[in-house]
Design a protein around this motif. Structure first.
Motif, PDB file in Angstrom:
ATOM      1  N   GLY A  45       5.156   3.623   9.409  1.00 37.30           N
ATOM      2  CA  GLY A  45       4.493   3.958   8.157  1.00 37.30           C
ATOM      3  C   GLY A  45       5.379   4.875   7.339  1.00 37.30           C
ATOM      4  O   GLY A  45       6.610   4.763   7.350  1.00 37.30           O
ATOM      5  N   ARG A  46       4.767   5.796   6.644  1.00 37.23           N
ATOM      6  CA  ARG A  46       5.483   6.685   5.728  1.00 37.23           C
ATOM      7  C   ARG A  46       6.553   7.487   6.464  1.00 37.23           C
ATOM      8  O   ARG A  46       6.274   8.136   7.471  1.00 37.23           O
ATOM      9  CB  ARG A  46       4.482   7.630   5.060  1.00 37.23           C
ATOM     10  CG  ARG A  46       5.104   8.602   4.067  1.00 37.23           C
ATOM     11  CD  ARG A  46       4.017   9.452   3.410  1.00 37.23           C
ATOM     12  NE  ARG A  46       4.604  10.490   2.563  1.00 37.23           N
ATOM     13  CZ  ARG A  46       4.997  10.306   1.314  1.00 37.23           C
ATOM     14  NH1 ARG A  46       4.883   9.111   0.758  1.00 37.23           N
ATOM     15  NH2 ARG A  46       5.511  11.291   0.617  1.00 37.23           N
ATOM     16  N   VAL A  47       7.792   7.447   5.941  1.00 37.53           N
ATOM     17  CA  VAL A  47       8.881   8.221   6.542  1.00 37.53           C
ATOM     18  C   VAL A  47       9.112   9.526   5.788  1.00 37.53           C
ATOM     19  O   VAL A  47       9.588  10.505   6.355  1.00 37.53           O
ATOM     20  CB  VAL A  47      10.175   7.384   6.616  1.00 37.53           C
ATOM     21  CG1 VAL A  47      10.675   7.015   5.231  1.00 37.53           C
ATOM     22  CG2 VAL A  47      11.267   8.108   7.390  1.00 37.53           C
ATOM     23  N   GLU A  79       6.757   2.975   4.589  1.00 40.42           N
ATOM     24  CA  GLU A  79       5.392   2.544   4.311  1.00 40.42           C
ATOM     25  C   GLU A  79       5.355   1.074   3.898  1.00 40.42           C
ATOM     26  O   GLU A  79       4.502   0.292   4.367  1.00 40.42           O
ATOM     27  CB  GLU A  79       4.814   3.426   3.206  1.00 40.42           C
ATOM     28  CG  GLU A  79       3.318   3.443   3.117  1.00 40.42           C
ATOM     29  CD  GLU A  79       2.838   4.572   2.217  1.00 40.42           C
ATOM     30  OE1 GLU A  79       1.891   5.259   2.606  1.00 40.42           O
ATOM     31  OE2 GLU A  79       3.426   4.782   1.125  1.00 40.42           O
ATOM     32  N   LEU A  80       6.273   0.667   3.029  1.00 44.16           N
ATOM     33  CA  LEU A  80       6.332  -0.728   2.601  1.00 44.16           C
ATOM     34  C   LEU A  80       6.627  -1.653   3.783  1.00 44.16           C
ATOM     35  O   LEU A  80       5.996  -2.700   3.937  1.00 44.16           O
ATOM     36  CB  LEU A  80       7.400  -0.907   1.520  1.00 44.16           C
ATOM     37  CG  LEU A  80       7.105  -0.300   0.144  1.00 44.16           C
ATOM     38  CD1 LEU A  80       8.316  -0.442  -0.769  1.00 44.16           C
ATOM     39  CD2 LEU A  80       5.885  -0.965  -0.489  1.00 44.16           C
ATOM     40  N   TRP A  81       7.601  -1.274   4.598  1.00 39.18           N
ATOM     41  CA  TRP A  81       7.970  -2.096   5.757  1.00 39.18           C
ATOM     42  C   TRP A  81       6.776  -2.278   6.694  1.00 39.18           C
ATOM     43  O   TRP A  81       6.480  -3.385   7.146  1.00 39.18           O
ATOM     44  CB  TRP A  81       9.130  -1.440   6.493  1.00 39.18           C
ATOM     45  CG  TRP A  81       9.499  -2.073   7.799  1.00 39.18           C
ATOM     46  CD1 TRP A  81       9.227  -1.583   9.045  1.00 39.18           C
ATOM     47  CD2 TRP A  81      10.216  -3.298   8.005  1.00 39.18           C
ATOM     48  NE1 TRP A  81       9.735  -2.424  10.012  1.00 39.18           N
ATOM     49  CE2 TRP A  81      10.342  -3.478   9.403  1.00 39.18           C
ATOM     50  CE3 TRP A  81      10.773  -4.243   7.153  1.00 39.18           C
ATOM     51  CZ2 TRP A  81      10.996  -4.585   9.957  1.00 39.18           C
ATOM     52  CZ3 TRP A  81      11.419  -5.341   7.697  1.00 39.18           C
ATOM     53  CH2 TRP A  81      11.517  -5.504   9.082  1.00 39.18           C
ATOM     54  N   ASN A  82       6.084  -1.201   6.979  1.00 39.36           N
ATOM     55  CA  ASN A  82       4.934  -1.269   7.878  1.00 39.36           C
ATOM     56  C   ASN A  82       3.805  -2.096   7.273  1.00 39.36           C
ATOM     57  O   ASN A  82       3.121  -2.848   7.986  1.00 39.36           O
ATOM     58  CB  ASN A  82       4.454   0.142   8.209  1.00 39.36           C
ATOM     59  CG  ASN A  82       3.264   0.153   9.154  1.00 39.36           C
ATOM     60  OD1 ASN A  82       2.138   0.443   8.752  1.00 39.36           O
ATOM     61  ND2 ASN A  82       3.498  -0.165  10.423  1.00 39.36           N
ATOM     62  N   ARG A  83       3.613  -1.977   5.968  1.00 40.54           N
ATOM     63  CA  ARG A  83       2.556  -2.735   5.309  1.00 40.54           C
ATOM     64  C   ARG A  83       2.783  -4.239   5.440  1.00 40.54           C
ATOM     65  O   ARG A  83       1.856  -5.006   5.698  1.00 40.54           O
ATOM     66  CB  ARG A  83       2.479  -2.360   3.831  1.00 40.54           C
ATOM     67  CG  ARG A  83       1.360  -3.084   3.077  1.00 40.54           C
ATOM     68  CD  ARG A  83       1.530  -2.940   1.581  1.00 40.54           C
ATOM     69  NE  ARG A  83       1.685  -1.547   1.159  1.00 40.54           N
ATOM     70  CZ  ARG A  83       2.058  -1.188  -0.075  1.00 40.54           C
ATOM     71  NH1 ARG A  83       2.336  -2.130  -0.981  1.00 40.54           N
ATOM     72  NH2 ARG A  83       2.172   0.074  -0.388  1.00 40.54           N
ATOM     73  N   PHE A  84       4.019  -4.674   5.295  1.00 35.03           N
ATOM     74  CA  PHE A  84       4.314  -6.107   5.330  1.00 35.03           C
ATOM     75  C   PHE A  84       4.503  -6.658   6.737  1.00 35.03           C
ATOM     76  O   PHE A  84       4.295  -7.839   6.970  1.00 35.03           O
ATOM     77  CB  PHE A  84       5.575  -6.408   4.507  1.00 35.03           C
ATOM     78  CG  PHE A  84       5.333  -6.426   3.026  1.00 35.03           C
ATOM     79  CD1 PHE A  84       4.662  -7.472   2.422  1.00 35.03           C
ATOM     80  CD2 PHE A  84       5.768  -5.379   2.231  1.00 35.03           C
ATOM     81  CE1 PHE A  84       4.433  -7.478   1.059  1.00 35.03           C
ATOM     82  CE2 PHE A  84       5.550  -5.381   0.857  1.00 35.03           C
ATOM     83  CZ  PHE A  84       4.875  -6.433   0.265  1.00 35.03           C
TER      84      PHE A  84
END
Length: 283
Positions: free
Chosen positions: A79-81, A168-173
């Motif tokens: 998630g958020r780094v 966050e973007l990586w985890n979302r997708f």
């Protein structure tokens, strides 16, 4: 014969839990620290000027035949780094055809951004690489990527841009964690330095353990040296993972597959972990 083990250190706060309590005096003249930003460490490792240390995960993939990964050490986030941001003049959904300025201090994050924009949003974007000065980067670009303390400092300025956290973007997708840096060792030095490397690895793990048992000394240090609110630093470090286990490996190897799909790597890469007995094991 080389007398000391040359150890890299990233000049960003995100690696401090692994170094802050490192007992350097124990090693006397047996090790030497070389402190640089990630892109410089990547190049130094590739040239054989550094033997062991944190490098961009993407650089590991480029040199996987020459390196092994030290177990249970990384800079990861699920998630958020909190320190890898895309700053954009318009919503990320509208960046097709945009011009993006990339920091010249990174390898993993710039390729992660390319994967996210192309694979997940279907955007075709042009890129330019610049020094990490947000105001300069945004003069002729629609967006800019900053990492590490440069990104943290930019966030504090309350800049008038949309801000996207790449972890966050990586985890979302994908649902995966993302590993931005790995501690790697050059295979060429293992025969000579196996015992010393084991001691160094123990010292890294002990530093990490002490940080988790009592994070306040490090929080106080970064507050005094980098400014910001202590509460913000606590939240930042709580969001970081400095482990490297099955979950981190799965996310990283998926990232390598995505990078290969986009032509950023010649082929997908499996992570090779150094075993304390000095034997290589593929997991």
């Amino acid at each position: 014969m080389q007398k000391s083990l040359r150890i890299g250190q990233i000049l960003y706060t995100n690696t401090l839990p692994v170094y802050f309590h490192f007992d350097q005096a124990h090693f006397e003249d047996r090790i030497a620290f070389i402190r640089q930003v990630p892109a410089q460490l990547n190049e130094a490792m590739a040239r054989g000027e550094i033997d062991v240390g944190p490098i961009s995960s993407f650089s590991y993939a480029e040199h996987a035949a020459e390196y092994l990964v030290l177990p249970d050490l990384s800079v990861s986030a699920k998630g958020r780094v909190g320190s890898i941001f895309l700053f954009s003049k318009k919503p990320i959904e509208e960046l097709d055809g945009a011009r993006i300025a990339l920091t010249n201090t990174s390898a993993t994050s710039i390729n992660l951004l390319k994967v996210i924009l192309q694979k997940f949003y279907g955007h075709h974007v042009s890129y330019v690489t610049q020094a990490p000065v947000l105001a300069e980067m945004m003069k002729d670009a629609d967006g800019a990527l900053l990492i590490g303390d440069d990104a943290i400092m930019a966030i504090r300025q309350r800049v008038p841009y949309m801000i996207y956290d790449l972890g966050e973007l990586w985890n979302r997708f994908t649902g995966y964690s993302m590993t931005f840096a790995l501690w790697a060792v050059r295979k060429a030095v293992l025969a000579e330095h196996t015992d010393l490397l084991s001691e160094v690895h123990d010292a890294f793990m002990e530093s990490k353990k002490q940080f988790h048992q009592n994070p306040e000394p490090l929080i106080e240090y970064v507050h005094n040296h980098y400014g910001g609110e202590k509460a913000d630093w606590r939240q930042y470090f709580q969001g970081l993972q400095h482990v490297f286990g099955d979950e981190q490996r799965a996310g990283l190897e998926y990232y390598f597959r995505c990078a290969a799909e986009q032509g950023l790597l010649p082929e997908p890469v499996k992570v090779n972990v150094w075993e304390r007995a000095g034997q290589q094991k593929l997991r």
